[in-house]
Design a protein around this motif. Structure first.
Motif, PDB file in Angstrom:
ATOM      1  N   ASP A  49       1.885  11.799   2.586  1.00  0.00           N
ATOM      2  CA  ASP A  49       2.389  13.054   2.282  1.00  0.00           C
ATOM      3  C   ASP A  49       2.529  13.343   0.583  1.00  0.00           C
ATOM      4  O   ASP A  49       3.162  14.099   0.178  1.00  0.00           O
ATOM      5  N   CYS A  50       1.839  12.261  -0.137  1.00  0.00           N
ATOM      6  CA  CYS A  50       1.748  12.552  -1.616  1.00  0.00           C
ATOM      7  C   CYS A  50       0.455  11.572  -1.910  1.00  0.00           C
ATOM      8  O   CYS A  50      -0.081  10.777  -1.334  1.00  0.00           O
ATOM      9  N   VAL A  51       0.267  11.684  -3.092  1.00  0.00           N
ATOM     10  CA  VAL A  51      -1.143  11.004  -3.623  1.00  0.00           C
ATOM     11  C   VAL A  51      -0.994  10.326  -5.179  1.00  0.00           C
ATOM     12  O   VAL A  51      -0.350  11.061  -5.637  1.00  0.00           O
ATOM     13  N   ASP A 114       1.774  -0.107  -9.091  1.00  0.00           N
ATOM     14  CA  ASP A 114       2.658  -0.865  -8.148  1.00  0.00           C
ATOM     15  C   ASP A 114       3.957  -0.165  -8.068  1.00  0.00           C
ATOM     16  O   ASP A 114       4.670  -0.021  -6.818  1.00  0.00           O
ATOM     17  N   LYS A 115       4.505   0.090  -9.266  1.00  0.00           N
ATOM     18  CA  LYS A 115       5.988   0.535  -9.386  1.00  0.00           C
ATOM     19  C   LYS A 115       6.192   1.844  -8.865  1.00  0.00           C
ATOM     20  O   LYS A 115       6.992   2.064  -8.087  1.00  0.00           O
ATOM     21  N   VAL A 116       5.032   2.568  -9.078  1.00  0.00           N
ATOM     22  CA  VAL A 116       5.346   4.195  -8.684  1.00  0.00           C
ATOM     23  C   VAL A 116       5.052   4.248  -7.050  1.00  0.00           C
ATOM     24  O   VAL A 116       5.780   4.762  -6.508  1.00  0.00           O
ATOM     25  N   LEU A 117       4.215   3.293  -6.486  1.00  0.00           N
ATOM     26  CA  LEU A 117       4.021   3.291  -5.153  1.00  0.00           C
ATOM     27  C   LEU A 117       5.035   2.592  -4.307  1.00  0.00           C
ATOM     28  O   LEU A 117       5.687   3.340  -3.287  1.00  0.00           O
ATOM     29  N   ASN A 118       5.906   1.616  -4.968  1.00  0.00           N
ATOM     30  CA  ASN A 118       6.879   1.059  -4.554  1.00  0.00           C
ATOM     31  C   ASN A 118       8.149   1.975  -4.381  1.00  0.00           C
ATOM     32  O   ASN A 118       8.803   2.265  -3.554  1.00  0.00           O
ATOM     33  N   ASP A 119       8.293   2.754  -5.641  1.00  0.00           N
ATOM     34  CA  ASP A 119       9.591   3.713  -5.435  1.00  0.00           C
ATOM     35  C   ASP A 119       9.287   4.861  -4.622  1.00  0.00           C
ATOM     36  O   ASP A 119      10.439   5.354  -4.059  1.00  0.00           O
ATOM     37  N   GLN A 124      12.109   6.934  -2.059  1.00  0.00           N
ATOM     38  CA  GLN A 124      12.055   8.432  -1.796  1.00  0.00           C
ATOM     39  C   GLN A 124      11.343   8.614  -0.273  1.00  0.00           C
ATOM     40  O   GLN A 124      11.156   9.867   0.089  1.00  0.00           O
ATOM     41  N   ASN A 125      11.242   7.479   0.376  1.00  0.00           N
ATOM     42  CA  ASN A 125      10.995   7.618   1.655  1.00  0.00           C
ATOM     43  C   ASN A 125       9.679   8.462   1.941  1.00  0.00           C
ATOM     44  O   ASN A 125       9.488   9.065   2.871  1.00  0.00           O
TER      45      ASN A 125
END
Ligand SMILES: *Cc1c(COP(=O)(O)O)cnc(C)c1O
Length: 306
Positions: A49-51, A114-119, A124-125
Protein backbone atom coordinates in the motif's frame (compact mmCIF):
# COMPACT_ATOMS: atom_id res chain seq x y z
CA UNK A 1 5.06 -2.21 -23.53
CA UNK A 2 6.66 -1.88 -26.94
CA UNK A 3 8.88 0.78 -28.48
CA UNK A 4 9.71 1.48 -32.09
CA UNK A 5 13.02 0.79 -33.80
CA UNK A 6 14.10 3.38 -36.36
CA UNK A 7 16.95 3.59 -38.83
CA UNK A 8 19.13 6.67 -38.36
CA UNK A 9 22.07 7.95 -40.34
CA UNK A 10 24.92 5.53 -41.02
CA UNK A 11 28.16 5.71 -39.11
CA UNK A 12 31.48 4.57 -40.64
CA UNK A 13 29.72 2.29 -43.18
CA UNK A 14 27.52 0.69 -40.52
CA UNK A 15 23.74 0.76 -40.57
CA UNK A 16 22.58 2.26 -37.28
CA UNK A 17 19.17 1.63 -35.74
CA UNK A 18 17.84 3.06 -32.50
CA UNK A 19 15.28 1.39 -30.25
CA UNK A 20 13.32 4.30 -28.83
CA UNK A 21 12.69 3.28 -25.24
CA UNK A 22 12.84 7.01 -24.53
CA UNK A 23 9.41 7.15 -26.19
CA UNK A 24 7.73 4.54 -23.96
CA UNK A 25 4.33 6.04 -23.27
CA UNK A 26 4.58 7.05 -19.62
CA UNK A 27 6.21 9.91 -17.69
CA UNK A 28 8.80 10.93 -20.32
CA UNK A 29 9.75 7.32 -21.05
CA UNK A 30 13.04 5.55 -20.54
CA UNK A 31 14.23 2.19 -19.23
CA UNK A 32 12.87 2.98 -15.77
CA UNK A 33 9.35 2.91 -17.25
CA UNK A 34 9.76 -0.66 -18.50
CA UNK A 35 11.00 -1.66 -15.08
CA UNK A 36 8.39 0.34 -13.13
CA UNK A 37 5.43 -1.33 -14.81
CA UNK A 38 6.68 -4.76 -13.73
CA UNK A 39 7.48 -3.55 -10.19
CA UNK A 40 3.96 -2.17 -9.81
CA UNK A 41 2.41 -5.44 -11.06
CA UNK A 42 4.40 -7.18 -8.33
CA UNK A 43 3.44 -4.52 -5.74
CA UNK A 44 -0.25 -5.08 -6.51
CA UNK A 45 0.10 -8.87 -6.40
CA UNK A 46 1.68 -8.56 -2.98
CA UNK A 47 -1.04 -6.20 -1.76
CA UNK A 48 1.38 -3.45 -0.78
CA UNK A 49 0.00 0.00 0.00
CA UNK A 50 3.01 2.31 -0.34
CA UNK A 51 6.38 2.32 -2.10
CA UNK A 52 9.91 3.09 -0.88
CA UNK A 53 12.94 3.60 -3.11
CA UNK A 54 16.08 5.72 -3.29
CA UNK A 55 18.01 7.90 -5.68
CA UNK A 56 19.28 11.44 -6.23
CA UNK A 57 17.25 14.49 -7.15
CA UNK A 58 18.15 13.99 -10.82
CA UNK A 59 17.11 10.31 -10.83
CA UNK A 60 14.97 9.14 -13.75
CA UNK A 61 14.03 6.09 -11.67
CA UNK A 62 12.63 8.20 -8.80
CA UNK A 63 10.64 10.40 -11.19
CA UNK A 64 8.98 7.38 -12.83
CA UNK A 65 8.26 5.61 -9.52
CA UNK A 66 6.79 8.82 -8.06
CA UNK A 67 4.54 9.17 -11.11
CA UNK A 68 3.44 5.51 -10.95
CA UNK A 69 2.71 5.89 -7.23
CA UNK A 70 0.45 8.93 -7.58
CA UNK A 71 -1.29 7.33 -10.57
CA UNK A 72 -2.04 4.33 -8.34
CA UNK A 73 -2.90 6.64 -5.42
CA UNK A 74 -0.36 5.22 -3.02
CA UNK A 75 2.24 7.15 -1.00
CA UNK A 76 5.83 7.21 -2.31
CA UNK A 77 8.91 7.65 -0.10
CA UNK A 78 12.25 8.49 -1.69
CA UNK A 79 15.45 8.31 0.33
CA UNK A 80 17.86 10.75 -1.26
CA UNK A 81 21.49 11.67 -0.51
CA UNK A 82 21.91 15.34 0.49
CA UNK A 83 25.17 15.47 -1.46
CA UNK A 84 23.09 15.35 -4.64
CA UNK A 85 20.37 17.82 -3.77
CA UNK A 86 20.19 20.05 -6.83
CA UNK A 87 17.03 21.33 -8.48
CA UNK A 88 16.55 19.57 -11.81
CA UNK A 89 13.62 18.79 -14.09
CA UNK A 90 13.38 15.38 -12.38
CA UNK A 91 13.46 16.79 -8.83
CA UNK A 92 10.74 19.26 -9.82
CA UNK A 93 8.63 16.44 -11.30
CA UNK A 94 9.15 14.34 -8.15
CA UNK A 95 7.75 17.31 -6.15
CA UNK A 96 4.79 17.67 -8.50
CA UNK A 97 4.03 13.95 -8.03
CA UNK A 98 3.94 14.53 -4.27
CA UNK A 99 6.59 12.02 -3.27
CA UNK A 100 8.00 12.37 0.24
CA UNK A 101 11.74 12.90 -0.02
CA UNK A 102 13.81 11.86 3.00
CA UNK A 103 17.30 13.33 2.86
CA UNK A 104 20.34 11.74 4.48
CA UNK A 105 24.07 11.49 3.83
CA UNK A 106 25.29 8.93 1.29
CA UNK A 107 26.77 6.74 4.00
CA UNK A 108 23.46 6.65 5.91
CA UNK A 109 21.32 5.60 2.92
CA UNK A 110 20.92 1.94 3.93
CA UNK A 111 20.23 2.74 7.58
CA UNK A 112 17.68 5.40 6.58
CA UNK A 113 15.86 3.02 4.24
CA UNK A 114 15.60 0.47 7.07
CA UNK A 115 14.28 3.17 9.40
CA UNK A 116 11.64 4.31 6.90
CA UNK A 117 10.51 0.73 6.21
CA UNK A 118 10.39 -0.10 9.90
CA UNK A 119 8.42 3.02 10.77
CA UNK A 120 5.86 2.30 8.04
CA UNK A 121 5.44 -1.30 9.21
CA UNK A 122 5.53 -0.84 12.97
CA UNK A 123 4.08 2.62 13.60
CA UNK A 124 1.82 3.20 10.62
CA UNK A 125 0.53 -0.31 10.05
CA UNK A 126 1.53 -0.14 6.38
CA UNK A 127 2.75 -2.80 3.97
CA UNK A 128 5.57 -1.04 2.05
CA UNK A 129 7.04 -2.25 -1.25
CA UNK A 130 10.75 -1.61 -1.58
CA UNK A 131 12.49 -1.00 -4.93
CA UNK A 132 16.29 -0.91 -5.22
CA UNK A 133 17.83 2.25 -6.68
CA UNK A 134 17.63 2.29 -10.46
CA UNK A 135 15.13 -0.59 -10.40
CA UNK A 136 17.90 -3.14 -9.92
CA UNK A 137 16.95 -6.79 -9.31
CA UNK A 138 15.28 -9.70 -11.12
CA UNK A 139 12.21 -7.67 -12.03
CA UNK A 140 14.36 -4.96 -13.61
CA UNK A 141 16.25 -7.67 -15.48
CA UNK A 142 12.96 -9.21 -16.68
CA UNK A 143 11.98 -5.85 -18.19
CA UNK A 144 14.94 -6.05 -20.57
CA UNK A 145 14.42 -9.73 -21.36
CA UNK A 146 11.06 -8.50 -22.63
CA UNK A 147 12.80 -5.74 -24.59
CA UNK A 148 15.10 -8.31 -26.19
CA UNK A 149 12.05 -10.33 -27.25
CA UNK A 150 10.75 -7.23 -29.04
CA UNK A 151 14.08 -6.93 -30.83
CA UNK A 152 13.82 -10.56 -32.01
CA UNK A 153 10.29 -9.85 -33.23
CA UNK A 154 11.52 -6.80 -35.17
CA UNK A 155 14.27 -8.84 -36.83
CA UNK A 156 11.73 -11.41 -38.01
CA UNK A 157 9.30 -8.80 -39.30
CA UNK A 158 11.90 -6.65 -41.07
CA UNK A 159 14.28 -9.40 -42.22
CA UNK A 160 17.27 -7.77 -40.62
CA UNK A 161 19.84 -9.32 -38.31
CA UNK A 162 21.64 -7.12 -35.78
CA UNK A 163 25.34 -7.86 -35.33
CA UNK A 164 25.67 -5.60 -32.31
CA UNK A 165 23.44 -4.12 -29.64
CA UNK A 166 24.93 -1.12 -27.85
CA UNK A 167 23.57 0.61 -24.77
CA UNK A 168 24.79 2.79 -21.93
CA UNK A 169 25.18 0.79 -18.71
CA UNK A 170 24.74 2.23 -15.22
CA UNK A 171 23.86 -0.37 -12.56
CA UNK A 172 23.86 -2.92 -15.38
CA UNK A 173 20.40 -4.45 -14.96
CA UNK A 174 19.34 -3.24 -18.40
CA UNK A 175 22.39 -4.94 -19.90
CA UNK A 176 21.83 -8.06 -17.77
CA UNK A 177 18.27 -8.30 -19.15
CA UNK A 178 19.44 -8.04 -22.75
CA UNK A 179 22.13 -10.67 -22.10
CA UNK A 180 19.56 -13.05 -20.58
CA UNK A 181 17.21 -12.34 -23.47
CA UNK A 182 19.93 -13.25 -25.95
CA UNK A 183 20.70 -16.45 -24.04
CA UNK A 184 17.05 -17.52 -23.91
CA UNK A 185 16.65 -16.83 -27.64
CA UNK A 186 19.92 -18.56 -28.62
CA UNK A 187 21.04 -15.32 -30.22
CA UNK A 188 24.72 -14.57 -30.66
CA UNK A 189 24.35 -10.84 -31.17
CA UNK A 190 27.20 -8.99 -29.45
CA UNK A 191 25.88 -6.86 -26.60
CA UNK A 192 28.18 -3.97 -25.73
CA UNK A 193 27.49 -1.96 -22.60
CA UNK A 194 29.22 1.41 -22.52
CA UNK A 195 29.67 2.28 -18.85
CA UNK A 196 28.82 5.85 -17.88
CA UNK A 197 30.59 5.64 -14.49
CA UNK A 198 31.43 2.22 -13.07
CA UNK A 199 34.79 0.60 -13.62
CA UNK A 200 35.78 -3.02 -14.11
CA UNK A 201 36.03 -5.50 -12.54
CA UNK A 202 33.19 -4.22 -10.32
CA UNK A 203 30.85 -3.21 -13.17
CA UNK A 204 31.15 -6.55 -14.92
CA UNK A 205 30.83 -8.53 -11.66
CA UNK A 206 27.51 -6.86 -10.83
CA UNK A 207 26.12 -7.77 -14.26
CA UNK A 208 27.36 -11.36 -13.89
CA UNK A 209 25.53 -11.61 -10.59
CA UNK A 210 22.33 -10.11 -12.05
CA UNK A 211 22.45 -12.62 -14.90
CA UNK A 212 22.99 -15.56 -12.51
CA UNK A 213 20.27 -14.39 -10.11
CA UNK A 214 17.78 -14.03 -12.94
CA UNK A 215 18.56 -17.36 -14.58
CA UNK A 216 18.28 -19.08 -11.20
CA UNK A 217 14.91 -17.42 -10.58
CA UNK A 218 13.49 -18.93 -13.79
CA UNK A 219 15.18 -22.31 -13.18
CA UNK A 220 17.32 -22.01 -16.27
CA UNK A 221 19.91 -24.74 -15.93
CA UNK A 222 21.58 -24.59 -19.30
CA UNK A 223 23.87 -21.90 -17.99
CA UNK A 224 27.23 -21.68 -19.66
CA UNK A 225 29.86 -19.04 -19.02
CA UNK A 226 28.86 -15.99 -20.99
CA UNK A 227 30.95 -13.16 -22.22
CA UNK A 228 30.04 -9.78 -20.70
CA UNK A 229 31.19 -6.71 -22.61
CA UNK A 230 31.15 -3.90 -20.08
CA UNK A 231 33.35 -1.16 -21.52
CA UNK A 232 34.77 1.35 -19.03
CA UNK A 233 37.01 3.21 -21.52
CA UNK A 234 34.64 6.17 -21.90
CA UNK A 235 33.64 7.06 -18.35
CA UNK A 236 35.89 10.17 -18.20
CA UNK A 237 35.83 11.35 -14.56
CA UNK A 238 32.82 9.18 -13.80
CA UNK A 239 29.15 9.84 -13.14
CA UNK A 240 27.81 13.07 -14.66
CA UNK A 241 31.17 13.98 -16.23
CA UNK A 242 31.12 14.84 -19.93
CA UNK A 243 33.25 16.68 -22.46
CA UNK A 244 33.00 18.80 -25.58
CA UNK A 245 32.88 15.78 -27.90
CA UNK A 246 29.86 14.41 -26.06
CA UNK A 247 28.06 17.74 -26.39
CA UNK A 248 28.94 17.76 -30.12
CA UNK A 249 27.60 14.22 -30.53
CA UNK A 250 24.35 15.21 -28.81
CA UNK A 251 23.96 18.30 -31.03
CA UNK A 252 24.69 16.21 -34.14
CA UNK A 253 22.08 13.54 -33.31
CA UNK A 254 19.58 16.22 -32.30
CA UNK A 255 19.93 18.10 -35.60
CA UNK A 256 20.39 15.31 -38.10
CA UNK A 257 18.32 12.51 -36.56
CA UNK A 258 15.92 14.61 -34.46
CA UNK A 259 16.55 12.59 -31.31
CA UNK A 260 17.34 14.09 -27.87
CA UNK A 261 20.08 12.54 -25.72
CA UNK A 262 21.42 13.60 -22.31
CA UNK A 263 25.01 14.10 -21.15
CA UNK A 264 24.89 11.69 -18.15
CA UNK A 265 23.66 8.54 -19.87
CA UNK A 266 22.53 8.22 -23.46
CA UNK A 267 24.58 10.97 -25.15
CA UNK A 268 27.67 9.73 -23.37
CA UNK A 269 26.87 6.15 -24.37
CA UNK A 270 26.24 7.09 -28.01
CA UNK A 271 29.53 8.99 -28.09
CA UNK A 272 31.22 5.94 -26.52
CA UNK A 273 29.63 3.67 -29.13
CA UNK A 274 30.98 5.81 -31.96
CA UNK A 275 34.46 5.74 -30.44
CA UNK A 276 34.24 1.98 -29.95
CA UNK A 277 33.19 1.52 -33.60
CA UNK A 278 36.11 3.65 -34.75
CA UNK A 279 38.71 2.12 -32.44
CA UNK A 280 37.69 -1.44 -33.31
CA UNK A 281 37.28 -0.66 -37.06
CA UNK A 282 33.76 -2.09 -37.15
CA UNK A 283 32.37 -1.89 -40.71
CA UNK A 284 29.39 -3.04 -42.75
CA UNK A 285 27.44 -4.18 -39.69
CA UNK A 286 23.87 -3.76 -38.52
CA UNK A 287 24.04 -1.98 -35.20
CA UNK A 288 21.17 -1.38 -32.79
CA UNK A 289 21.52 1.24 -30.07
CA UNK A 290 18.98 1.07 -27.23
CA UNK A 291 17.96 4.61 -26.24
CA UNK A 292 17.27 4.28 -22.53
CA UNK A 293 15.67 7.70 -22.03
CA UNK A 294 16.61 10.59 -19.75
CA UNK A 295 14.63 13.23 -21.61
CA UNK A 296 14.27 15.51 -18.53
CA UNK A 297 18.08 15.45 -18.19
CA UNK A 298 18.33 16.60 -21.81
CA UNK A 299 16.39 19.73 -20.86
CA UNK A 300 18.53 20.38 -17.76
CA UNK A 301 21.44 21.06 -20.15
CA UNK A 302 19.49 22.83 -22.90
CA UNK A 303 21.85 25.83 -22.79
CA UNK A 304 24.88 23.69 -23.64
CA UNK A 305 24.04 22.27 -27.06
CA UNK A 306 25.18 24.27 -30.05
C1 LIG B 1 19.13 4.43 -15.27
C2 LIG B 1 19.47 4.76 -16.66
C3 LIG B 1 20.41 3.99 -17.38
C4 LIG B 1 21.16 2.84 -16.77
O1 LIG B 1 20.38 1.69 -16.60
P1 LIG B 1 20.94 0.49 -15.75
O2 LIG B 1 19.92 -0.57 -15.85
O3 LIG B 1 21.10 1.01 -14.34
O4 LIG B 1 22.26 0.10 -16.31
C5 LIG B 1 20.66 4.34 -18.69
N1 LIG B 1 20.04 5.40 -19.27
C6 LIG B 1 19.16 6.17 -18.61
C7 LIG B 1 18.56 7.33 -19.29
C8 LIG B 1 18.83 5.87 -17.28
O5 LIG B 1 17.95 6.64 -16.62
Amino acid sequence: MNSIIQRVKDYKCNKIYIKRDDLLPFSFGGNKVRKAFLFFDDLKNKGCDCVVTYGSGSSNHCRVIANMAILNRIPCYIVSPIEDRQTTANSKLIDIFGAMVINCTVKDVHETIDKVLNDLRMNQNKNPYFIEGGGHGNIGTQAYVNCFNEIIQYQLEHLVQFDYIFLVSGTGSTQAGLICGALLNNSNVKIIGISNARQNPYGKTVIEKSVCDYLKSINYINYKKININFIDDYILEGYESYNKEIVETISDVLKYDGIPMDTTYVGKGYWGMRKYITENTIKNKNILFVHTGGTPLFFDKIGEYK
